[in-house]
Enzyme design. Structure first.
Site, PDB file in Angstrom:
ATOM      1  N   LYS A 157       0.870  -1.191   0.000  1.00 50.48           N
ATOM      2  CA  LYS A 157       0.000   0.000   0.000  1.00 50.48           C
ATOM      3  C   LYS A 157       0.901   1.233   0.000  1.00 50.48           C
ATOM      4  O   LYS A 157       1.053   1.926   1.010  1.00 50.48           O
ATOM      5  CB  LYS A 157      -0.945  -0.030   1.193  1.00 50.48           C
ATOM      6  CG  LYS A 157      -2.040  -1.085   1.059  1.00 50.48           C
ATOM      7  CD  LYS A 157      -3.007  -1.074   2.225  1.00 50.48           C
ATOM      8  CE  LYS A 157      -3.951   0.096   2.211  1.00 50.48           C
ATOM      9  NZ  LYS A 157      -4.978  -0.014   1.149  1.00 50.48           N
ATOM     10  N   ILE A 158       1.512   1.466  -1.156  1.00 53.86           N
ATOM     11  CA  ILE A 158       2.448   2.568  -1.333  1.00 53.86           C
ATOM     12  C   ILE A 158       1.665   3.810  -1.747  1.00 53.86           C
ATOM     13  O   ILE A 158       0.902   3.786  -2.726  1.00 53.86           O
ATOM     14  CB  ILE A 158       3.497   2.215  -2.403  1.00 53.86           C
ATOM     15  CG1 ILE A 158       4.285   0.969  -1.968  1.00 53.86           C
ATOM     16  CG2 ILE A 158       4.433   3.389  -2.653  1.00 53.86           C
ATOM     17  CD1 ILE A 158       5.173   0.388  -3.056  1.00 53.86           C
TER      18      ILE A 158
END
Length: 305
Positions: A157-158
């Site tokens: 979850k960048i």
């Protein structure tokens, strides 16, 4: 999402008005951050909030931090303790959303992952449905492909990678749809713009494998387990072609935000009867019992506030 009263920033809980970061912060400039989304569900009868799979979410966050070489500065137990402390201080009496954020806090110019400082902040807020789970929504297959693992890995979850999701979701909204389904670069189904995808056909549940550029969803994993153990369904993880979307019996999204969101139409083609299907309904009813603490079997998934 209504404004909270407090946030956790730079090692302490502060009024939300004081939760500020420098405009030069590297994570703001380059998206160098890992975030999570966690839900807490209010149980009216017990007058309690239950945080759903908080440990799993923070374990995923710590794993994802390894991709960007970020050290949030807190252990798993510390992260969970901070979260509970903040929720108690807010004293919500409704469903809530929790947003942890580990980021590159240095103010130096330049996109790199070494030689910089890191930090962690956290805020919460009341939140209902991200998508309307009471009806079957309309979706399209986006013209924007999902990013690849060797470019900007979707399994993490960048923060910066969610521009990809924003393009997909915006295209769908501008074209009159509620959401988007996205494809991999080789043309197979990946997931929704920011949620996983399941289809049901002839009593079997199918979902895309973790190697098809998806986020390894915690709700996805939950649905697989419930489908097998509680509904006795066969669940198959395999590649899915675009045209399978048009011919399936049922289709639905899963995710912390999406929860279990039925799909009634893809690219103007009706799915089943265009309404919430029986398997989707069963899973949705079970899911909401689980997250509100009404299923003793799954009580270990919940952290009481």
């Amino acid at each position: 999402m209504p404004k909270p009263e407090y946030a956790f920033l730079e090692g302490r809980i502060v009024p939300i008005e004081e939760a500020k970061i420098d405009i030069r912060t590297n994570a703001l400039q380059y998206g160098t951050a890992i975030f999570e989304g966690i839900r807490g569900y209010w149980n009216e009868q017990r007058q309690k909030i239950y945080v759903f799979k908080m440990k799993d979410h923070y374990l995923r966050m710590l794993e994802n931090c390894k991709i960007l070489m970020i050290d949030p500065g807190y252990s798993l137990d510390e992260l969970m303790s901070i979260t509970l402390e903040l929720l108690r201080k807010e004293d919500y009496r409704q469903d809530v959303y929790i947003r942890p954020f580990a980021y590159v806090s240095s103010t130096s110019i330049g996109p790199k992952l070494v030689g910089y400082e890191h930090d962690f902040f956290l805020y919460t807020g009341p939140m209902g449905d991200y998508l309307d789970t009471s009806r079957a929504i309309k979706v399209c297959v986006s013209s924007w492909c999902r990013l690849s693992d060797n470019a900007l890995p979707p399994r993490g979850k960048i923060a910066g990678s969610y521009v990809n999701s924003a393009l997909q979701k915006t295209e769908a909204l501008l074209n009159g749809f509620d959401e988007a389904i996205v494809l991999t670069s080789d043309g197979h189904v990946s997931e929704g713009s920011a949620m996983n995808l399941f289809l049901a056909k002839r009593g079997v549940l199918f979902t895309t494998p973790t190697t098809d550029e998806i986020l390894e969803g915690i709700t996805r994993r939950t649905v697989i387990q419930m489908a097998r153990e509680d509904l006795g369904l066969e669940v198959v993880e395999r590649k899915i072609d675009r045209t399978e979307l048009y011919t399936t019996d049922e289709l639905f999204f899963t995710g912390t935000g999406a929860q279990i969101s039925p799909i009634g139409e893809v690219d103007r083609r009706k799915i089943g009867q265009g309404e919430i299907g029986p398997i989707t309904r069963q899973l949705s009813d079970l899911y909401f019992k689980v997250v509100r603490g009404e299923m003793e079997k799954y009580r270990e998934w919940l952290t009481e506030v």
